[in-house]
Design a protein around this motif. Structure first.
Motif, PDB file in Angstrom:
ATOM      1  N   SER A  86     -24.510  -8.182 -17.987  1.00  0.00           N
ATOM      2  CA  SER A  86     -24.746  -6.376 -18.340  1.00  0.00           C
ATOM      3  C   SER A  86     -23.787  -6.543 -19.446  1.00  0.00           C
ATOM      4  O   SER A  86     -23.482  -5.445 -20.433  1.00  0.00           O
ATOM      5  N   VAL A  87     -23.266  -7.704 -19.610  1.00  0.00           N
ATOM      6  CA  VAL A  87     -21.930  -7.426 -20.913  1.00  0.00           C
ATOM      7  C   VAL A  87     -22.951  -7.168 -22.464  1.00  0.00           C
ATOM      8  O   VAL A  87     -22.505  -5.876 -23.191  1.00  0.00           O
ATOM      9  N   ARG A  88     -24.295  -7.710 -22.822  1.00  0.00           N
ATOM     10  CA  ARG A  88     -24.371  -7.643 -23.981  1.00  0.00           C
ATOM     11  C   ARG A  88     -25.129  -5.516 -24.468  1.00  0.00           C
ATOM     12  O   ARG A  88     -24.126  -5.471 -25.204  1.00  0.00           O
ATOM     13  N   PRO A  89     -25.384  -5.653 -23.525  1.00  0.00           N
ATOM     14  CA  PRO A  89     -25.753  -4.528 -23.914  1.00  0.00           C
ATOM     15  C   PRO A  89     -25.063  -3.582 -23.948  1.00  0.00           C
ATOM     16  O   PRO A  89     -25.220  -2.365 -24.488  1.00  0.00           O
ATOM     17  N   GLY A  90     -23.834  -3.759 -22.810  1.00  0.00           N
ATOM     18  CA  GLY A  90     -22.794  -1.938 -22.856  1.00  0.00           C
ATOM     19  C   GLY A  90     -21.964  -2.473 -24.682  1.00  0.00           C
ATOM     20  O   GLY A  90     -21.904  -1.602 -25.015  1.00  0.00           O
ATOM     21  N   VAL A  91     -21.943  -3.468 -24.469  1.00  0.00           N
ATOM     22  CA  VAL A  91     -21.035  -3.877 -26.196  1.00  0.00           C
ATOM     23  C   VAL A  91     -22.174  -3.688 -27.073  1.00  0.00           C
ATOM     24  O   VAL A  91     -21.528  -2.251 -28.167  1.00  0.00           O
ATOM     25  N   LEU A  92     -23.742  -3.508 -27.210  1.00  0.00           N
ATOM     26  CA  LEU A  92     -23.723  -2.807 -28.614  1.00  0.00           C
ATOM     27  C   LEU A  92     -24.159  -1.387 -28.741  1.00  0.00           C
ATOM     28  O   LEU A  92     -24.400  -0.960 -29.625  1.00  0.00           O
ATOM     29  N   ARG A  93     -24.840  -0.973 -27.048  1.00  0.00           N
ATOM     30  CA  ARG A  93     -24.987   0.073 -26.879  1.00  0.00           C
ATOM     31  C   ARG A  93     -23.274   1.037 -27.662  1.00  0.00           C
ATOM     32  O   ARG A  93     -23.474   2.007 -27.587  1.00  0.00           O
ATOM     33  N   ALA A  94     -22.031   0.138 -26.882  1.00  0.00           N
ATOM     34  CA  ALA A  94     -20.763   1.323 -27.551  1.00  0.00           C
ATOM     35  C   ALA A  94     -20.912   1.138 -29.593  1.00  0.00           C
ATOM     36  O   ALA A  94     -19.935   2.105 -29.980  1.00  0.00           O
ATOM     37  N   VAL A 123     -17.893  -4.121 -16.611  1.00  0.00           N
ATOM     38  CA  VAL A 123     -17.270  -4.692 -15.604  1.00  0.00           C
ATOM     39  C   VAL A 123     -18.798  -5.290 -14.363  1.00  0.00           C
ATOM     40  O   VAL A 123     -19.113  -4.722 -14.341  1.00  0.00           O
ATOM     41  N   ASP A 124     -18.834  -6.251 -15.449  1.00  0.00           N
ATOM     42  CA  ASP A 124     -19.971  -7.247 -14.211  1.00  0.00           C
ATOM     43  C   ASP A 124     -19.476  -7.973 -13.375  1.00  0.00           C
ATOM     44  O   ASP A 124     -18.611  -8.808 -12.945  1.00  0.00           O
ATOM     45  N   THR A 130     -25.472 -18.002 -21.537  1.00  0.00           N
ATOM     46  CA  THR A 130     -25.971 -16.841 -20.113  1.00  0.00           C
ATOM     47  C   THR A 130     -24.689 -15.545 -19.527  1.00  0.00           C
ATOM     48  O   THR A 130     -25.386 -14.669 -20.139  1.00  0.00           O
ATOM     49  N   ALA A 131     -23.909 -16.050 -20.320  1.00  0.00           N
ATOM     50  CA  ALA A 131     -22.729 -15.028 -19.740  1.00  0.00           C
ATOM     51  C   ALA A 131     -22.620 -14.211 -20.682  1.00  0.00           C
ATOM     52  O   ALA A 131     -22.532 -13.354 -20.259  1.00  0.00           O
ATOM     53  N   TYR A 132     -22.701 -14.205 -22.248  1.00  0.00           N
ATOM     54  CA  TYR A 132     -23.313 -13.009 -22.585  1.00  0.00           C
ATOM     55  C   TYR A 132     -24.975 -12.386 -23.367  1.00  0.00           C
ATOM     56  O   TYR A 132     -24.564 -11.209 -23.004  1.00  0.00           O
ATOM     57  N   HIS A 133     -25.369 -12.737 -23.508  1.00  0.00           N
ATOM     58  CA  HIS A 133     -26.777 -12.887 -23.413  1.00  0.00           C
ATOM     59  C   HIS A 133     -27.217 -12.251 -22.363  1.00  0.00           C
ATOM     60  O   HIS A 133     -28.174 -11.346 -22.689  1.00  0.00           O
ATOM     61  N   ASN A 134     -27.337 -12.969 -21.331  1.00  0.00           N
ATOM     62  CA  ASN A 134     -27.785 -12.407 -20.311  1.00  0.00           C
ATOM     63  C   ASN A 134     -27.707 -11.903 -18.812  1.00  0.00           C
ATOM     64  O   ASN A 134     -27.570 -12.040 -17.625  1.00  0.00           O
TER      65      ASN A 134
END
Length: 311
Positions: A105-113, A38-39, A99-103
């Motif tokens: 907290s969403v992207r690192p959370g998704v890739l980590r999961a 949740v950003d 920006t909404a995806y790449h910049n």
């Protein structure tokens, strides 16, 4: 996929994270949430989980909230291509979606999961979905998974997605993520935005394929919905482009499912103390709820040979 997608609109993080919401119950077999992101600053939300019946990792992104959708739609009418897509000559995209995806907290959370799930279950397919702006984020996520993690078996299915980039980007996207379906509905206004100007084909926004257009035929009580598989251009003039895109109500309901929160909530979130142990905050106040999969009871069929199963 659309049944999983509309769960992401929930503002009660306890029900969503524990998969006990009324929208969740009985509709998706043996689904386990892995990470809920949740950003708060930008009102973005997505989750990563695993589903037995799909034999897949599922990633879903929330779309624009009903309260702000009118302003968002009006802004898209005037939005110009405003950023070069990295590494692709001539490809341009919408800065806000990128920006909404790449910049955030969403992207690192998704890739980590995704890495976490793959370590446990091995090489299973990944299915990415989203509605409205969430559809734009889902598309960028699918592309990112192919490029950044080298994932080969990525399927993308979006609902009511706006255009993201120009024709060069659309062609590139189709080459990298060919297993993609964009579902559009009736006169839904959002797939018509930002506008497509046919007399400037390389300079205007352009959809990527493949579109599946839902439209009603019949009269009175005999009306039923048809699914039309459109051509490979991304801008089939006989599909959603054949009608006026002027309906917000068509945007908010797909396959009879309401895409939105049960009650207007803006960016407000609710979280029970029982799930606080799973949550962490960053410096901006964004939340990530994460589950340890070492004790997972889900049994996925990782030996199946149907790597090309359709979204």
């Amino acid at each position: 996929m659309y049944l999983l997608q509309h769960r992401v609109y929930l503002s009660d993080l306890t029900e969503l994270f524990t998969w006990t919401c009324s929208r969740c119950d009985g509709l998706t077999k043996d689904f386990e949430m892995v990470e809920l992101i949740v950003d708060v600053k930008r009102c973005l939300q997505g989750f990563v989980g695993v589903a037995t019946d799909l034999n897949a990792i599922v990633i879903a992104f929330r779309g624009t909230q009903e309260r702000s959708i009118q302003n968002w739609v009006e802004d898209l009418y005037w939005k110009q291509l405003d950023i070069d897509y990295p590494g692709v000559d001539g490809a341009m995209v919408h800065h806000g979606f990128y920006t909404a995806y790449h910049n955030t907290s969403v992207r690192p959370g998704v890739l980590r999961a995704v890495r976490k799930v793959k370590n446990l279950y091995g090489d299973i397919k990944i299915m990415v979905t989203g509605h409205s702006m969430g559809g734009a984020m889902a598309a960028l996520c699918g592309l990112d998974l192919r490029l950044s993690l080298g994932e080969q078996n990525v399927q993308v299915m979006t609902f009511g997605q706006p255009r993201i980039g120009n024709a060069v980007f659309a062609s590139y996207f189709n080459q990298i993520v060919p297993d993609t379906i964009r579902v559009t509905n009736g006169h839904d206004i959002v797939p018509h935005l930002p506008p497509y100007y046919y007399y400037f084909p390389q300079k205007t926004y352009h959809h990527f394929p493949r579109e599946v257009w839902l439209y009603n035929i019949g009269l009175g009580s005999l009306i039923y919905t048809v699914e039309k598989v459109c051509d490979g251009s991304g801008e089939d003039p006989t599909c959603s482009r054949s009608v006026r895109g002027n309906s917000i109500s068509d945007h908010l309901k797909y396959y009879g499912v309401e895409m939105g929160c049960d009650t207007p909530s803006g960016c407000r979130i609710v979280m029970d103390p029982r799930v606080v142990a799973y949550a962490r905050k960053d410096l901006d106040g964004n939340l990530i709820l994460s589950r340890d999969l070492s004790n997972s009871i889900l049994k996925l069929n990782t030996d199946r040979g149907d790597q090309g199963s359709s979204a």
